[in-house]
Design a protein around this motif. Structure first.
Motif, PDB file in Angstrom:
ATOM      1  N   GLY A   1       0.812  -1.214   0.000  1.00 43.28           N
ATOM      2  CA  GLY A   1       0.000   0.000   0.000  1.00 43.28           C
ATOM      3  C   GLY A   1       0.842   1.258   0.000  1.00 43.28           C
ATOM      4  N   PHE A   2       0.289   2.325   0.555  1.00 42.23           N
ATOM      5  CA  PHE A   2       0.912   3.642   0.511  1.00 42.23           C
ATOM      6  C   PHE A   2       1.519   3.984   1.864  1.00 42.23           C
ATOM      7  CE2 PHE A   2       0.475   8.379   0.749  1.00 42.23           C
ATOM      8  CZ  PHE A   2       1.438   8.678  -0.197  1.00 42.23           C
ATOM      9  N   LEU A   3       2.842   4.031   1.920  1.00 41.25           N
ATOM     10  CA  LEU A   3       3.578   4.470   3.115  1.00 41.25           C
ATOM     11  C   LEU A   3       3.207   3.669   4.355  1.00 41.25           C
ATOM     12  CD1 LEU A   3       3.506   8.348   2.595  1.00 41.25           C
ATOM     13  CD2 LEU A   3       5.388   6.769   2.103  1.00 41.25           C
ATOM     14  N   ARG A   4       3.186   2.351   4.198  1.00 39.08           N
ATOM     15  CA  ARG A   4       2.879   1.485   5.338  1.00 39.08           C
ATOM     16  C   ARG A   4       4.015   0.486   5.540  1.00 39.08           C
ATOM     17  NH1 ARG A   4      -3.094  -0.854   4.258  1.00 39.08           N
ATOM     18  NH2 ARG A   4      -2.092  -1.302   2.251  1.00 39.08           N
ATOM     19  N   ASP A   5       4.503   0.392   6.762  1.00 37.40           N
ATOM     20  CA  ASP A   5       5.491  -0.628   7.089  1.00 37.40           C
ATOM     21  C   ASP A   5       4.756  -1.916   7.439  1.00 37.40           C
ATOM     22  OD1 ASP A   5       7.942  -1.877   7.627  1.00 37.40           O
ATOM     23  OD2 ASP A   5       8.749  -0.104   8.616  1.00 37.40           O
ATOM     24  N   ILE A   6       5.508  -2.967   7.717  1.00 35.10           N
ATOM     25  CA  ILE A   6       4.894  -4.282   7.904  1.00 35.10           C
ATOM     26  C   ILE A   6       4.118  -4.408   9.203  1.00 35.10           C
ATOM     27  CG2 ILE A   6       6.578  -5.413   6.430  1.00 35.10           C
ATOM     28  CD1 ILE A   6       7.909  -6.445   9.046  1.00 35.10           C
ATOM     29  N   ASP A   7       4.260  -3.444  10.110  1.00 37.72           N
ATOM     30  CA  ASP A   7       3.457  -3.487  11.336  1.00 37.72           C
ATOM     31  C   ASP A   7       2.090  -2.844  11.132  1.00 37.72           C
ATOM     32  OD1 ASP A   7       4.486  -0.936  11.039  1.00 37.72           O
ATOM     33  OD2 ASP A   7       4.925  -0.636  13.155  1.00 37.72           O
ATOM     34  N   GLN A   8       1.817  -2.364   9.921  1.00 41.57           N
ATOM     35  CA  GLN A   8       0.518  -1.805   9.575  1.00 41.57           C
ATOM     36  C   GLN A   8      -0.357  -2.894   8.941  1.00 41.57           C
ATOM     37  OE1 GLN A   8      -0.189   1.497  10.423  1.00 41.57           O
ATOM     38  NE2 GLN A   8       1.751   1.159  11.473  1.00 41.57           N
ATOM     39  N   PRO A   9      -1.670  -2.671   8.855  1.00 41.51           N
ATOM     40  CA  PRO A   9      -2.562  -3.705   8.289  1.00 41.51           C
ATOM     41  C   PRO A   9      -2.444  -3.787   6.766  1.00 41.51           C
ATOM     42  CG  PRO A   9      -3.836  -1.747   8.888  1.00 41.51           C
ATOM     43  CD  PRO A   9      -2.428  -1.512   9.386  1.00 41.51           C
ATOM     44  N   LEU A  10      -1.450  -4.510   6.271  1.00 42.70           N
ATOM     45  CA  LEU A  10      -1.253  -4.647   4.829  1.00 42.70           C
ATOM     46  C   LEU A  10      -2.403  -5.437   4.209  1.00 42.70           C
ATOM     47  CD1 LEU A  10       2.563  -5.464   4.582  1.00 42.70           C
ATOM     48  CD2 LEU A  10       1.422  -3.257   4.885  1.00 42.70           C
ATOM     49  N   ASP A  11      -2.735  -5.106   2.970  1.00 41.11           N
ATOM     50  CA  ASP A  11      -3.810  -5.797   2.268  1.00 41.11           C
ATOM     51  C   ASP A  11      -3.355  -7.194   1.855  1.00 41.11           C
ATOM     52  OD1 ASP A  11      -5.362  -3.497   2.444  1.00 41.11           O
ATOM     53  OD2 ASP A  11      -4.637  -2.721   0.527  1.00 41.11           O
ATOM     54  N   LEU A  12      -4.154  -8.188   2.172  1.00 39.07           N
ATOM     55  CA  LEU A  12      -3.878  -9.554   1.751  1.00 39.07           C
ATOM     56  C   LEU A  12      -4.495  -9.754   0.369  1.00 39.07           C
ATOM     57  CD1 LEU A  12      -2.724 -12.352   2.495  1.00 39.07           C
ATOM     58  CD2 LEU A  12      -4.934 -12.895   3.530  1.00 39.07           C
ATOM     59  N   ILE A  13      -3.632  -9.850  -0.672  1.00 39.83           N
ATOM     60  CA  ILE A  13      -4.128  -9.951  -2.044  1.00 39.83           C
ATOM     61  C   ILE A  13      -4.702 -11.336  -2.307  1.00 39.83           C
ATOM     62  CG2 ILE A  13      -3.531  -9.685  -4.478  1.00 39.83           C
ATOM     63  CD1 ILE A  13      -1.068  -8.078  -3.579  1.00 39.83           C
ATOM     64  N   THR A  14      -3.900 -12.363  -2.040  1.00 40.29           N
ATOM     65  CA  THR A  14      -4.347 -13.743  -2.241  1.00 40.29           C
ATOM     66  C   THR A  14      -3.740 -14.636  -1.171  1.00 40.29           C
ATOM     67  OG1 THR A  14      -2.481 -14.261  -3.723  1.00 40.29           O
ATOM     68  CG2 THR A  14      -4.523 -13.506  -4.759  1.00 40.29           C
ATOM     69  N   THR A  15      -4.382 -15.755  -0.935  1.00 46.30           N
ATOM     70  CA  THR A  15      -3.847 -16.797  -0.047  1.00 46.30           C
ATOM     71  C   THR A  15      -4.640 -18.066  -0.285  1.00 46.30           C
ATOM     72  OG1 THR A  15      -3.258 -17.384   2.222  1.00 46.30           O
ATOM     73  CG2 THR A  15      -5.373 -16.283   1.900  1.00 46.30           C
ATOM     74  N   LYS A  16      -4.027 -19.189   0.027  1.00 48.13           N
ATOM     75  CA  LYS A  16      -4.717 -20.465  -0.108  1.00 48.13           C
ATOM     76  C   LYS A  16      -4.054 -21.460   0.819  1.00 48.13           C
ATOM     77  CE  LYS A  16      -6.386 -23.733  -3.606  1.00 48.13           C
ATOM     78  NZ  LYS A  16      -6.344 -24.096  -5.048  1.00 48.13           N
ATOM     79  N   LYS A  17      -4.682 -21.701   1.948  1.00 50.76           N
ATOM     80  CA  LYS A  17      -4.188 -22.688   2.916  1.00 50.76           C
ATOM     81  C   LYS A  17      -2.765 -22.398   3.367  1.00 50.76           C
ATOM     82  CE  LYS A  17      -7.132 -26.376   1.071  1.00 50.76           C
ATOM     83  NZ  LYS A  17      -7.188 -27.739   0.457  1.00 50.76           N
ATOM     84  N   ASP A  18      -2.451 -21.125   3.593  1.00 50.78           N
ATOM     85  CA  ASP A  18      -1.125 -20.764   4.075  1.00 50.78           C
ATOM     86  C   ASP A  18      -1.238 -20.325   5.531  1.00 50.78           C
ATOM     87  OD1 ASP A  18       1.604 -20.431   3.894  1.00 50.78           O
ATOM     88  OD2 ASP A  18       1.501 -18.427   3.045  1.00 50.78           O
ATOM     89  N   VAL A  19      -0.211 -19.655   6.022  1.00 47.34           N
ATOM     90  CA  VAL A  19      -0.168 -19.234   7.422  1.00 47.34           C
ATOM     91  C   VAL A  19      -1.386 -18.364   7.742  1.00 47.34           C
ATOM     92  CG1 VAL A  19       1.179 -18.015   9.148  1.00 47.34           C
ATOM     93  CG2 VAL A  19       2.331 -19.283   7.343  1.00 47.34           C
TER      94      VAL A  19
END
Length: 385
Positions: A189-207
């Motif tokens: 996203g825009f000016l967000r570090d990893i401790d911010q709520p990043l958008d989850l684009i895709t996932t499938k049976k992962d963590v």
């Protein structure tokens, strides 16, 4: 009785010659690959009905349906929304950046092998080549990066100019770059570090529950430098991340994750159980050819690594390797020469003034590529190996 001596045929067995290693099967050239290798400038036409156009004027992130024409090929019900942030965003009636999702409303539909791609207006890069060239450098250094082509774009019968066409961060991109495409894939996203709520684009049976990112945040915040590096190395594809930081510094991507927590994606590879950072939005590169070889990184992961002695050591070692093996200025300049011959006529066909000035814009890149190499070579001479 006559005894006949029968030779022991197997008493001494000569070793078989060593078998040469079996080379992996060559990767199949896909339709998507063929397009990006072609260097062809496409002529694309997009058509929106009034309702869809009005929707994009009021809500630029909403997906609407459009018709896409590429020569004799016509695609219906293509999902389109506007793209761009503070510097690059333009409204629908200007020269808008566009994201096209071919199967948003039509299952299985593809455009030259792509489910998703972007048409970037390049208003911050008059050369139209920065992201293309830097993506090639990243990939040569072992960092996944999207490929780039070019297109002339008309919207509702009005020419909007030259765009660069970038492959989207979709499942096919993951398949091409990772053994398993089913991991958690995040948009920074825009000016967000990893401790911010990043958008989850895709996932499938992962963590689940973003535990991959939470573990990375905790490791980056470890107070002891030695332990911090060890914890980060367990979670990151460290070789890829260090290469990522190095190329970001060489190309002086002041608007990327290591510098500014911007313009990046993150993928958790389920096979390796490692996290990889992926660069994006590279339209403002090489602005400071004399910038320090090790900038002051703002991203917590980047800063956490280079502030540890082992991380700094490996950073400088990898920079020397990339400058020796990958970042070869005259080869990059030759690539720019070849691209100029493709892009300039297309640009001149829709904007004579920009076409006449185009060599100057590419020259800025040529000069920056050369001067950056000189600056880094001088800086590294003063840094003990």
């Amino acid at each position: 009785m006559i005894r006949v001596a029968i030779p022991l045929l197997f008493a001494c067995v000569l070793p078989l010659p060593a078998q040469p290693p079996v080379a992996p099967a060559p990767r199949r050239i896909t339709e998507r690959d063929a397009f990006f290798r072609s260097g062809k400038v496409l002529e694309l036409k997009l058509e929106f009905d009034k309702k869809a156009a009005d929707t994009l004027r009021g809500n630029h992130r909403a997906y609407v349906k459009a018709k896409l024409k590429d020569g004799d090929a016509t695609y219906l019900d293509v999902g389109v929304h506007l793209k761009g942030a503070a510097g690059s965003f333009r409204g629908f009636d200007d020269k808008p950046g566009l994201t096209l999702n071919m199967d948003k409303f039509a299952d299985g539909q593809r455009f030259r092998g792509m489910d998703k791609f972007h048409l970037s207006n390049s208003v911050q890069d008059p050369s139209y080549l920065s992201e293309l060239i830097c993506g090639e450098i990243f990939r040569a250094a072992g960092v996944p990066a999207a490929r780039v082509g070019h297109a002339l774009v008309a919207i509702d019968g009005r020419a909007r100019g030259l765009y660069y066409l970038k492959e989207g961060y979709d499942r096919d991109f993951l398949k091409a770059n990772f053994e398993n495409p089913d991991g958690n894939f995040y948009d920074g996203g825009f000016l967000r570090d990893i401790d911010q709520p990043l958008d989850l684009i895709t996932t499938k049976k992962d963590v689940a529950d973003r535990k991959d990112l939470k573990a990375l945040v905790a490791a980056a915040r470890e107070g002891d430098p030695k332990k911090r590096f060890e914890r980060l190395e367990k979670l990151l594809d460290m070789d890829s991340f260090i290469s990522y930081m190095v190329v970001e510094s060489i190309a002086w991507d002041w608007d990327g994750y290591p510098f500014k927590c911007n313009n990046y994606r993150i993928y958790h590879d389920p096979v390796k159980d490692k996290i990889t950072f992926i660069p994006s939005g590279m339209d403002q590169m090489f602005w400071d050819v004399n910038g320090p070889a090790l900038p002051g990184f703002g991203g917590m992961v980047a800063n956490g690594i280079v502030s540890a002695p082992e991380g700094k050591k490996r950073y400088y070692a990898r920079m020397r390797e990339i400058l020796r093996d990958v970042y070869k200025p005259e080869q990059i300049v030759k690539r720019l020469d070849d691209l100029e011959k493709i892009v300039q006529p297309a640009l001149a066909s829709v904007d004579r003034g920009a076409g006449n000035d185009y060599k100057n814009q590419v020259n800025r890149l040529r000069n920056a590529v050369r001067e950056r190499a000189k600056s880094l070579d001088e800086q590294l001479k003063r840094i003990p190996k």
